[in-house]
Structures are given as C-alpha cells and as structure tokens.
Design an enzyme around this catalytic site. Structure first.
Site, PDB file in Angstrom:
ATOM      1  N   HIS A 194       0.432  -1.138   0.101  1.00 32.36           N
ATOM      2  CA  HIS A 194       0.178  -0.178  -0.570  1.00 32.36           C
ATOM      3  C   HIS A 194       0.793   1.589   0.035  1.00 32.36           C
ATOM      4  CE1 HIS A 194      -2.994  -2.612   1.405  1.00 32.36           C
ATOM      5  NE2 HIS A 194      -3.750  -1.880   1.382  1.00 32.36           N
ATOM      6  N   GLU A 197      -1.857   6.238  -0.659  1.00 30.51           N
ATOM      7  CA  GLU A 197      -3.436   6.290  -0.372  1.00 30.51           C
ATOM      8  C   GLU A 197      -4.046   6.705   0.254  1.00 30.51           C
ATOM      9  OE1 GLU A 197      -4.690   2.975   2.296  1.00 30.51           O
ATOM     10  OE2 GLU A 197      -6.742   3.520   1.934  1.00 30.51           O
ATOM     11  N   ASP A 275     -11.422  -3.306  -1.764  1.00 30.10           N
ATOM     12  CA  ASP A 275     -10.119  -3.235  -0.445  1.00 30.10           C
ATOM     13  C   ASP A 275     -10.581  -4.463   0.350  1.00 30.10           C
ATOM     14  OD1 ASP A 275      -8.603  -2.267   0.919  1.00 30.10           O
ATOM     15  OD2 ASP A 275      -8.449  -0.244   0.970  1.00 30.10           O
TER      16      ASP A 275
HETATM   17  N1  LIG Z   1      -6.931   0.795   3.244  1.00 32.17           N
HETATM   18  C1  LIG Z   1      -6.850   0.514   4.113  1.00 32.17           C
HETATM   19  N2  LIG Z   1      -5.455   0.648   3.694  1.00 32.17           N
HETATM   20  C2  LIG Z   1      -3.521   0.212   4.730  1.00 32.17           C
HETATM   21  N3  LIG Z   1      -5.083  -1.104   5.208  1.00 32.17           N
HETATM   22  C3  LIG Z   1      -5.441  -1.585   5.592  1.00 32.17           C
HETATM   23  N4  LIG Z   1      -6.305  -2.668   5.966  1.00 32.17           N
HETATM   24  C4  LIG Z   1      -7.384  -3.027   5.740  1.00 32.17           C
HETATM   25  N5  LIG Z   1      -7.312  -2.317   4.829  1.00 32.17           N
HETATM   26  C5  LIG Z   1      -6.542  -1.056   4.648  1.00 32.17           C
HETATM   27 ZN   LIG Z   2      -6.305  -2.306   1.123  1.00 31.37          ZN
END
Ligand SMILES: Nc1ncnc2[nH]cnc12
Ligand SMILES: [Zn+2]
Length: 315
Positions: A194, A197, A275
């Site tokens: 990730h 974000e 997600d």
């Molecule tokens: N969108 C997300 N971003 C980071 N960690 C996560 N764990 C579960 N969903 C997540």
């Molecule tokens: Zn995620």
C-alpha cells in the site's frame, strides 16, 4: 441493473479478507465464540461505519477481527467472500490476510492460514476461482515483528505468493521494511505494498525502489508527481485502486473527484478493487457501478479496467 458489469470476467487484486467480514457474520461468530460486542445489533454496527480517515476505519476493523478465533471462523469468512466472487464473475483473486492482527491476540498462525487456505482450495475446486494469497505486514508495528511473522510463515511457504504492506500509512514509510521485503523476495515471494493512499508520492518511490514491489496498492496520489506518473506508465506498473474505499475514507470527497479514469486514459495500468467491502459498501461490481454513476465510466472503459485486472495478476 448492473448485469453488464457482473458479466465482465475480472480479477480482484486488492481485498483484505478481514475487511470482507459482514456485520451479520461478525455477530454470528461473536455468538459462536461467546464474545460480548459493544453494539446491540447489526444495524448499530453498520451505523458505526462512518469514517473521516484511514485510522478511524482501522480502529473498527481491528476491533471487528477479534471475533475470528478458530480455523472454522477463518474458513467461513473466506468462503463467504468467494461466494460473492462467484456472483460477480471474479474468476481470480489475490487476497491479503494480516497474520499479526490475529497472532497478537494469541491465535496461532497456522489456525489462521489453514482456515483461509482450505476455503481458497475449495473455492478453486467447487467454484472455479483461482487464487494467490498475499501475506501482509502491519506497518504500524516494528520491523522485528514483521520478521517474526515471515519466520512463522516460512514452513507454509507454498501457501502464498507474495508479501504486502498495509495498515496506518502516514508516518510509517516503506523504507522501514526494506530488509524484511528483501528477505521475502530472496525466498522467491512477490512483493506489493500500500502506498500513496493517504501517504505522499515519496512513499510510492520508496516502495518501488527499496521494497521493489511489482504492484502498487492504491497509488492514487501518484498523480501529484509527474515524474512518478511517467515511470508508472513507462514500466506499466499496475495500481490496485479501490474507489469506494477512497471516498469512504475521504481520500476523495466524492466519486466525481476520483482520478482513476484520468489515470486510465493516460495509460496507467489501473484496476478496480473493493479493499474492505463489508465496511465500504460493496464488492467489485459495486465499485465498477460507482464509477459508472459518479464518473460516467463507459462500457469500453469498464472492459479495459477488467482486462487490466486479469493482466496484472501475479500468478
Ligand atoms: N485501505 C487500507 N489501507 C491500509 N491498510 C488497510 N487494511 C485494510 N484496509 C486497508
Ligand atoms: Zn487495502
């Protein structure tokens, strides 16, 4: 109404199994395991699904995961998700699981893994859905804990295909996990993370250059850095984008502001994913539908997005 979106064969490449825990199953597991909950009923729990940022969501997500105790619980969780995949024509899935969320509560690693893996194997046989499981490290915990998790996982090396990095992004840059990712890659595992974000484009650069990831989870903030955009386009590095997640967690104020179609038209290999569907209001088809409703996604664009997801599989 969205039969044409359901009908598209697609892969899901960004799905947290713990985030597919629907309130109804959460209550059923709490009862089965005799766990008291702070919510009176499913409606009260659903009403709590209002988030201003990633951390507010994560606090509830980790609280919800506490009802998962036995191998059967992890099986039931995974199986319910696979039935959704079948309904929506997801023919391949590469889900994440967060072992530390469970081992830190005293649930043995192999209990978690066995339940999940058995459901995935049954899903392959009975539903025709292929899979590749991704072990995600929690980035708000120290590197040492990630190493310990990787060590616990190694006797089951063949059960998964990749390592990932999730949880609270701001203040926990990818560089903190350079060594544990190097170790995982030396074991022949793929790597994803990730990045971008809530975190800045610099975190995406680090994930690419230091963790040597093959796919960026989210990555929507890449658009703030033109040089990064050029690299992502030139190298065709896939982005696993999660539109409903991004609006629920206020990364974008509303779907009309989402940049996924701009990225698609610029030649970025973007994909559509759910997600944490139980928390964000929908599975893959609902995410496609939100792009149709909120961004005017055309049928041709939907087809390209679905094809991208099949092309961006790790296995
Ligand atoms: N969108 C997300 N971003 C980071 N960690 C996560 N764990 C579960 N969903 C997540
Ligand atoms: Zn995620």
């Amino acid at each position: 109404m969205y039969d044409w979106l359901n009908a598209l064969p697609k892969a899901e490449l960004h799905l947290h199994l713990e985030g597919s825990l629907e309130p109804e199953l959460l209550f059923a597991l709490a009862e089965r395991n005799r766990i008291a909950l702070p919510w009176n009923d499913v409606e009260a729990l659903r009403a709590a699904y209002a988030f201003n940022n990633l951390q507010e969501f994560l606090d509830l997500y980790y609280r919800g995961a506490d009802v998962l105790r036995t191998e059967q619980d992890f099986y039931d969780l995974t199986w319910a998700y696979l039935l959704k995949c079948k309904e929506q024509n997801v023919v391949h899935t590469e889900p994440f699981f967060d072992p530390q969320t469970h081992t830190d509560r005293g649930i043995p690693f192999e209990v978690v893994l066995r339940g999940i893996k058995q459901a995935l194997v049954d899903g392959e046989k009975q539903l025709g859905i292929s899979h590749g499981l991704i072990l995600a490290f929690l980035r708000h915990l120290p590197e040492g804990q990630a190493f310990k998790t990787l060590e616990q996982a190694m006797p089951f090396r063949d059960a998964f295909i990749a390592v990932g990095l999730d949880s609270s992004e701001q203040g926990f840059p990818p560089r903190l996990f350079e060594r544990v990712f190097a170790k995982a890659r030396s074991e022949g595992l793929h790597a994803v993370a990730h990045a971008g974000e809530e975190g800045p484009p610099a975190y995406i650069w680090e994930a690419l250059d230091l963790l040597k990831i093959q796919r960026i989870d989210h990555g929507v903030r890449a658009i703030e850095d033109e040089r990064l955009m050029q690299r992502i386009i030139d190298e065709q590095i896939p982005l696993t984008v999660c539109p409903l997640s991004n609006t629920k967690l206020c990364v974008f104020e509303h779907m009309g502001q989402h940049n996924i179609l701009d990225m698609l038209e610029r030649g970025v290999k973007v994909t559509v994913n759910s997600d944490d569907p139980a928390y964000f209001g929908g599975y893959v088809t609902e995410n496609f539908a939100a792009l149709h409703q909120g961004l005017g996604m055309s049928e041709e664009q939907a087809k390209r997005l679905a094809q991208n997801s099949l092309d961006a599989r790790l296995v």
